[in-house]
Design an enzyme around this catalytic site. Structure first.
Site, PDB file in Angstrom:
ATOM      1  N   ASP A  67       0.813  -1.221   0.000  1.00 56.16           N
ATOM      2  CA  ASP A  67       0.000   0.000   0.000  1.00 56.16           C
ATOM      3  C   ASP A  67       0.847   1.272   0.000  1.00 56.16           C
ATOM      4  OD1 ASP A  67       0.978  -0.446   2.541  1.00 56.16           O
ATOM      5  OD2 ASP A  67      -0.967  -0.589   3.507  1.00 56.16           O
ATOM      6  N   ASN A 137      -7.054  -2.040  14.530  1.00 57.76           N
ATOM      7  CA  ASN A 137      -8.455  -2.386  14.251  1.00 57.76           C
ATOM      8  C   ASN A 137      -8.568  -3.614  13.345  1.00 57.76           C
ATOM      9  OD1 ASN A 137      -7.738  -1.481  11.743  1.00 57.76           O
ATOM     10  ND2 ASN A 137      -9.201   0.205  11.641  1.00 57.76           N
ATOM     11  N   HIS A 139      -6.908  -4.123  10.480  1.00 53.84           N
ATOM     12  CA  HIS A 139      -6.683  -3.964   9.039  1.00 53.84           C
ATOM     13  C   HIS A 139      -5.365  -4.613   8.604  1.00 53.84           C
ATOM     14  CE1 HIS A 139      -4.674   0.214   9.703  1.00 53.84           C
ATOM     15  NE2 HIS A 139      -3.725  -0.667   9.470  1.00 53.84           N
ATOM     16  N   GLU A 144      -9.459  -1.813   5.584  1.00 51.23           N
ATOM     17  CA  GLU A 144     -10.098  -1.521   6.857  1.00 51.23           C
ATOM     18  C   GLU A 144     -11.209  -2.531   7.107  1.00 51.23           C
ATOM     19  OE1 GLU A 144      -8.666   0.393   8.720  1.00 51.23           O
ATOM     20  OE2 GLU A 144      -8.205   2.374   7.928  1.00 51.23           O
TER      21      GLU A 144
HETATM   22  C1  GLP Z   1      -0.294   0.568   8.568  1.00 49.70           C
HETATM   23  C2  GLP Z   1       0.006  -0.343   7.374  1.00 49.70           C
HETATM   24  C3  GLP Z   1      -0.288  -1.781   7.690  1.00 49.70           C
HETATM   25  C4  GLP Z   1       0.351  -2.147   9.021  1.00 49.70           C
HETATM   26  C5  GLP Z   1      -0.246  -1.306  10.109  1.00 49.70           C
HETATM   27  C6  GLP Z   1       0.264  -1.640  11.487  1.00 49.70           C
HETATM   28  O1  GLP Z   1      -1.620   0.895   8.642  1.00 49.70           O
HETATM   29  N1  GLP Z   1      -0.741   0.037   6.202  1.00 49.70           N
HETATM   30  O2  GLP Z   1       0.189  -2.597   6.644  1.00 49.70           O
HETATM   31  O3  GLP Z   1       0.184  -3.503   9.278  1.00 49.70           O
HETATM   32  O4  GLP Z   1       0.061   0.025   9.832  1.00 49.70           O
HETATM   33  O5  GLP Z   1       1.436  -0.949  11.761  1.00 49.70           O
HETATM   34  P1  GLP Z   1       2.422  -1.290  12.925  1.00 49.70           P
HETATM   35  O6  GLP Z   1       3.172  -2.509  12.503  1.00 49.70           O
HETATM   36  O7  GLP Z   1       3.290  -0.090  13.028  1.00 49.70           O
HETATM   37  O8  GLP Z   1       1.612  -1.527  14.147  1.00 49.70           O
END
Ligand code: GLP
Length: 245
Positions: A67, A137, A139, A144
């Site tokens: 993404d 959440n 995702h 989402e």
């Molecule tokens: C972002 C990314 C996700 C990732 C999420 C969690 O939203 N788009 O791919 O898994 O953050 O991030 P973290 O690993 O910093 O908790």
């Protein structure tokens, strides 16, 4: 699906790196699906260390990132382009021409652009191994909650929770992205293998609902079947260890 519970973040990262490195070694032309966020950072560090030690070669590998924020150019410090360069690509021998990350600067024909991204994944034979983190959440990528299991790469409006989580990384509110381009759940599920990583108590609720993957004790806190997962892992080590390599 295998659930691997490790003691802490370091162990999660090492185990994930062992699996990714094994996959790259057994298929030098591997197509990797890559993720951003703090969770895979330890994995990237381990992979970089293996590469520096001369033990891991990415010269024929290809990658597709999950993404990118809409509106952020590659040089923006909060963009996922920037993240990947800083934390991984500039430290290993991944050919830049083989790296694919959705372009956050497109400003029209979104569906067409996303269809091309999908097409490019297909043209490379599909994703062999997809790395995933998970948002608070639940995702994955920027799919989402309520995203369809059949969803493909598309423009996605971010949930209020995700926008809130990101706010601290931007100097003013107007800069905080409200949308992103993300692979869909369907795109992710087409991967031959998925490695979902989670660490920390803040992920326990999301992990309990979404489950499975390589997680640490804290993120596993709300799982009700921990003993069974351990048992499955032991049996896998005995009977089908290749599933863990
Ligand atoms: C972002 C990314 C996700 C990732 C999420 C969690 O939203 N788009 O791919 O898994 O953050 O991030 P973290 O690993 O910093 O908790």
């Amino acid at each position: 699906m295998l659930v691997v519970i490790k003691k802490d973040y370091e162990e999660v990262s090492r185990e994930a790196a062992r699996i990714v490195a094994g996959a790259v070694r057994s298929n030098s032309q591997i197509v990797l699906g890559l993720a951003t966020g703090s969770t895979p950072l330890g994995l990237y560090k381990e992979l970089i260390a293996l590469h520096r030690a001369g033990d891991l070669d990415f010269s024929q590998a290809t990658s597709f990132n999950l993404d990118e924020y809409l509106g952020l150019p590659a040089f923006h410090p909060q963009s996922f382009h920037f993240f990947m360069k800083q934390n991984f690509f500039s430290h290993v021998n991944f050919p830049s021409g083989n790296v694919h990350i959705p372009d956050g600067t497109i400003s029209r024909n979104y569906d067409e652009y996303c269809a091309q991204y999908e097409q490019s994944i297909k043209a490379h034979g599909g994703i062999d191994l997809q790395i995933l983190g998970i948002g608070r959440n639940g995702h994955v990528g920027f799919n989402e909650p309520t995203s369809s299991l059949a969803s493909r790469t598309r423009l996605k409006a971010l949930s209020r929770e995700t926008v809130e989580d990101n706010r601290h990384s931007f100097s003013n509110d107007s800069e905080v992205p409200k949308c992103a381009i993300t692979m869909g759940i369907g795109t992710i599920l087409d991967s031959r293998r998925v490695l979902l990583l989670a660490s920390g108590r803040s992920k326990a609720a999301a992990v309990a609902k979404a489950i499975e993957g390589i997680i640490d004790e804290d993120a596993a806190y709300s799982l009700t079947q921990r003993d069974y997962y351990r048992h499955v892992l032991e049996m896998t080590q005995i009977f089908t260890p290749e599933r863990l390599s």
